[in-house]
Each structure stands twice: as C-alpha cells, then as structure tokens.
Design an enzyme around this catalytic site. Structure first.
Site, PDB file in Angstrom:
ATOM      1  N   CYS A  37       0.828  -1.211   0.000  1.00 14.16           N
ATOM      2  CA  CYS A  37       0.000   0.000   0.000  1.00 14.16           C
ATOM      3  C   CYS A  37       0.855   1.250   0.000  1.00 14.16           C
ATOM      4  O   CYS A  37       0.345   2.363  -0.059  1.00 14.16           O
ATOM      5  CB  CYS A  37      -0.930   0.018   1.206  1.00 14.16           C
ATOM      6  N   CYS A 105      -2.996   8.557   6.059  1.00 18.91           N
ATOM      7  CA  CYS A 105      -1.716   8.607   6.786  1.00 18.91           C
ATOM      8  C   CYS A 105      -1.953   8.890   8.266  1.00 18.91           C
ATOM      9  O   CYS A 105      -1.279   8.332   9.134  1.00 18.91           O
ATOM     10  CB  CYS A 105      -0.814   9.701   6.215  1.00 18.91           C
TER      11      CYS A 105
END
Lengths: 127, 405
Positions: A37, A105
């Site tokens: 990812c 994030c």
C-alpha cells in the site's frame, strides 16, 4: 503534491526517529500498514509507571506518513496510556493541514499508537 | 555552473528549442495568413510554411509529405487512429490488439471502443517490458483489423520490436499503428522499413511546442482510410478539419529537422550520461533495481526502484530536481504505476520507483549532482524505514503478516 510547512518541517527534521529495544518489557511496539500500500509505520513507546516516557518511530511512506508518525511521537510523550489512546487522527489532520487524499496517513498514525499500547499491555498482562 | 532546479523529466515534456522558437515567431504577427486562403499572398505564404514543415516531418520518418496529418498532439492522433480505423473497417472485423503498457490515450480509447462492441486484446509484457511476438501472432483472429503497439514506453523507455510487429501485421493483412510520441526525434524511425501504417507523434516531446503533433497515415500498400473525428473544411485530406495552426506546425517541422540532424550524436551523449548516472547510483546503493530492458530502451530513460523507500517521499528529498515516480502517492488514483505492475514489479517496488528523463540540455554537472543527491536521499530514508531495518535484521518481508489498509 504541495505540502504544508509543518509537513515539510517534520520531513526535514523528523522528531524521535529511531528504534527502542523491542525486547524490553517497558517498550510497546506497533507496526501498521503494508509495503504494497506504500506505507508502513513502526511506533514504539517506552512506558514507565503508566506514563509514556519516550517514543520512537520509523516510517516507510510519503511525506504525510512520515510527518504524521513524527507528530504522534511528540504528542504521546508524557501522556498516560489512556490519554494517548484518545488521540484522534482528525487532530493530526488539522495540525498538519493534510489534504483529503492523505487522511489515511493520519489514520495509520492513530492505529500505530493503539497497536503499540496493545503490545505493551499484552507483554505486561494488562487487560 | 550548476543551476537549480534541475529538469530531469524530459518524458513529460521538453522546452522549446530556441532555434524552433525563432522559426515560429514570424508566423504569429507578420506571416499570419490562413493556409487555406488560396487567393492572396498571406495565404500562400502560410501554405508554403506548412508545406515546408510537412516535408521536414516526412524527412524525419521517411514518408511522403502528403501522408502527414497535423493534429493537436499524440493523444488526438491516437484517438483518430484507433477510432478512425475502427469505424472505417468495422465491416471487415471487430478485433483490435494492443498491450497493457500502452499510454492511457490508447488504453482509454480502446476501452471506449469495447463499449461500442469492439473486442480488444491487451497483450501482457515480459519482465523486460517487451511484448511476446509469438503471443501477438497467436492473438490474431480473422476479425483483427488493427494492431496498436507503442514504439517506446513513456515510463520505462523500452523500445518494442516495431519492424517485426510491422511484418507480422503485413503478412496477415492487418493495419499497424504505433504511438511513437516518445520515440520520434529520439531514435531513428522509418515507417517504410518498419512496416508502419499509422503513427502518432507529438511536438512537445521533441523540443517543439505543445498543442501540435501529427498522425502518419499510409497512402499506398495499403491505402489507409479513416473516418474523421472532426468534420468541417476538409483539411488534411479530410481526416482532420480545422484551420491549420501555422506557427505551431512551423515549430514542429523545425523541431523534426533539428532532431534528425542531431539525433545520433545526442543519443550517444545521453546514453553515456545515463550509464554514468546508473553506475553512480548502483555503485553506492544496494537493492536498487533497473526497470525495463537494459539495452532496448531510449537513451534518455532511466527507471529504477529503490527498495524500502517510498517514491513520493524520495521526491520530497530531491526537491531541487524535477523527476517522476511510479508511486501511488504521486497520482490521483492512489494506485502504483500500471506499467511497472505489468512487468511483474511488486507493488512495494512500484511505489519505490523513480523515472529519470534526460534530454538535450542535460549536463554532466547535473548528472553528477542528481546521482549524489539520490544516494543521499535514499540513505536518509532507509535510515527512517522500518522495512530496511527489518530486512537488515534478516526478516523476510514477504513472510510478515501486514495490516492492509
């Protein structure tokens, strides 16, 4: 991708980058994400008397991922486990002015804190 | 003296060569005529300029000037070639063959044709980025009307065996189109020798202006017919109506002439520079992987993956250098490069890739600086990378149970 000043600052001057001894009973380690990812975060907390004394991170990922984890180590220091557990990804988003495509994030950083706490509790048989 | 920032992204675009600009300038203000005006000197002057440019293009790719159709660029040329052939030859068949590593201008056009009932075969590529010619042959059916395979890839620079593909197409009586946006002006192209029936190219990839390009359309053996996408004044042999963009066409022509003259020398110079950059980086860093065939590639292209670091953060560390990455984080889709994935490069390494695009104005100082900075940035990020740390501890990253997100 144009980043906020704060993201760039964390990228250029990462806070608490490095590792703690993962075998230490007082150290909780959280590793979240996946290389496929494009981001993996390792967050470590050194806990003494229920207080987070020290924190370290290492991150494979984009600038936002590095900044999110760097910021997380700053925030958790001095906090109790319960307080650290309360840190929300949205606070990280606001602090770093992350754009929508980078919200994951901040989620990862929140997950990393929780994973490190869970690891510490597991090591020390704390329910 | 080294001047920052450094442009090392010549596959995305190129600056207009000052000689090209000079040739163009009179056609904005003084020689502004419409090339279709047949009754006065302004028109004649413009037409003459267009004719000269058409010859300059033809010279570079070894075709007849009348076989050059000016368009707005390679995307339009790709659309015109695929849609134009598909519509015109529909009665003959409904099958098109292309490859998975093509530019989106081909892939998305092919997808649209699929919606309209055409069948499209997307050939896979080998780990070096080249297509398998045997697989191409066996994919041909009696319904196949067109093969479209790019000449040089925009990400990894690999050059497909165009002449062989042209021969296969010819033997089976199938039209062959190639998207040569990255190749024309960089490597020798000869549409006769290569058996090309249609070819897309673009001005701004070869030091000409943006917004101009062309489609080569074969006139004989066979005569290729196209259904135009643009109806109107019947310009460009009826294949592309619209007033000719004279200054841009002049620029494209000039760019072709300069490229033709300087290509061989420039190619040798850039191949040396690329090799120097590659050796520098690979000499100082471990676990760096070259993407694409080591020799069958454009002199201008170097594409590498740096294990354990992510491409976007690497670009952040190289902010004085203009580069591209295959990392998902540099795209809107959050998917890593489909070209690298097609080579069998793992997602992790696709995220970790950089594309260096060298060009006419790249200097030795720049190559040295970029090599040094890349090594520094990768080392710094590896220090920061949990993956690098785990790998150094001897942990097999493939065996780790990751938390996908």
């Amino acid at each position: 991708m144009s980043y906020s000043k704060k993201v760039i600052d964390h990228y250029n001057n990462p806070r608490n980058m490095g590792s703690l001894d993962k075998a230490d009973k007082e150290v909780g380690t959280g590793v979240v994400g996946a290389p496929e990812c494009g981001d993996v975060m390792k967050l470590q907390l050194k806990i003494s008397g229920g207080i987070i004394e020290d924190a370290r991170f290492k991150t494979f990922g984009c600038g936002s991922a590095i900044a999110s984890s760097s910021l997380a180590t700053e925030w958790v220091k001095g906090k109790t486990l319960d307080e650290a557990f309360q840190i929300k990804n949205t606070e990280i988003v606001n602090e770093l002015s992350l754009p929508p495509v980078k919200i994951h994030c901040s989620v990862l950083a929140e997950d990393a804190i929780k994973a490190a706490i869970a690891d510490y509790k597991k090591k020390n048989d704390i329910a | 003296m080294l001047k920052l920032p450094i442009f090392m992204d010549y596959h995305s675009t190129t600056p207009v060569d000052p000689r090209v600009l000079e040739a163009m300038l009179p056609y904005f203000t003084q020689k502004f005529g419409n090339a279709a005006s047949k009754n006065h000197s302004f028109g004649w002057e413009a037409e003459e300029a267009v004719n000269k440019a058409r010859e300059q293009v033809a010279q570079l790719i070894s075709c007849h000037p009348k076989e050059v159709v000016f368009t707005s660029g390679a995307t339009e040329s790709d659309n015109l070639a695929l849609k134009g052939v598909a519509s015109m030859y529909r009665e003959k068949g409904n099958h098109i063959i292309t490859a998975v590593t093509e530019h989106k201008a081909i892939l998305d056009t092919a997808k649209r044709l699929e919606k309209e009932g055409f069948k499209v075969t997307y050939l896979p590529v080998k780990p070096d980025g080249l297509i398998d010619l045997e697989l191409l042959k066996s994919s041909i059916t009696d319904q196949t009307i067109l093969i479209s395979i790019m000449m040089a890839n925009n990400e990894i620079g690999v050059i497909q065996p165009i002449a062989e593909i042209g021969q296969i197409a010819k033997e089976r009586g199938i039209l062959f189109h190639t998207d040569a946006a990255q190749a024309v002006g960089k490597i020798p192209v000869n549409v006769e020798a290569m058996g090309i029936d249609l070819m897309s190219f673009s001005g701004h990839k070869m030091y000409g202006p943006k917004g101009i390009g062309g489609l080569y359309v074969r006139r004989k053996n066979p005569r290729v017919r196209l259904l135009p996408m643009m109806d109107g004044g019947g310009h460009e042999r009826g294949m592309r109506s619209g007033t000719l963009n004279v200054p841009m066409i002049v620029g494209l022509g000039e760019a072709c002439e300069i490229s033709g003259k300087e290509m061989i020398q420039e190619g040798l110079r850039l191949t040396q520079m690329r090799k120097k950059l590659q050796d520098h980086i690979m000499g100082e860093l471990d676990e760096v992987y070259l993407n694409g065939h080591p020799e069958n590639r454009l002199p201008q292209n170097l594409n590498m993956s740096f294990a354990y670091v992510e491409g976007e953060s690497l670009l952040m560390g190289l902010k004085e250098i203009a580069l591209s990455s295959g990392s998902a984080c540099t795209t809107a889709t959050l998917e890593p490069s489909y070209v690298l994935r097609a080579l069998g490069v793992g997602s992790d390494l696709a995220h970790s890739s950089l594309r260096f695009g060298l060009g006419r104005f790249t200097t030795d100082e720049e190559i040295e600086y970029v090599g040094k900075k890349v090594v520094e940035a990768v080392n710094r990020l590896r220090e920061m990378s949990p993956l690098y740390e785990m790998a150094k501890e001897g942990i097999d990253l493939k065996s780790v149970q990751w938390t996908e997100h």
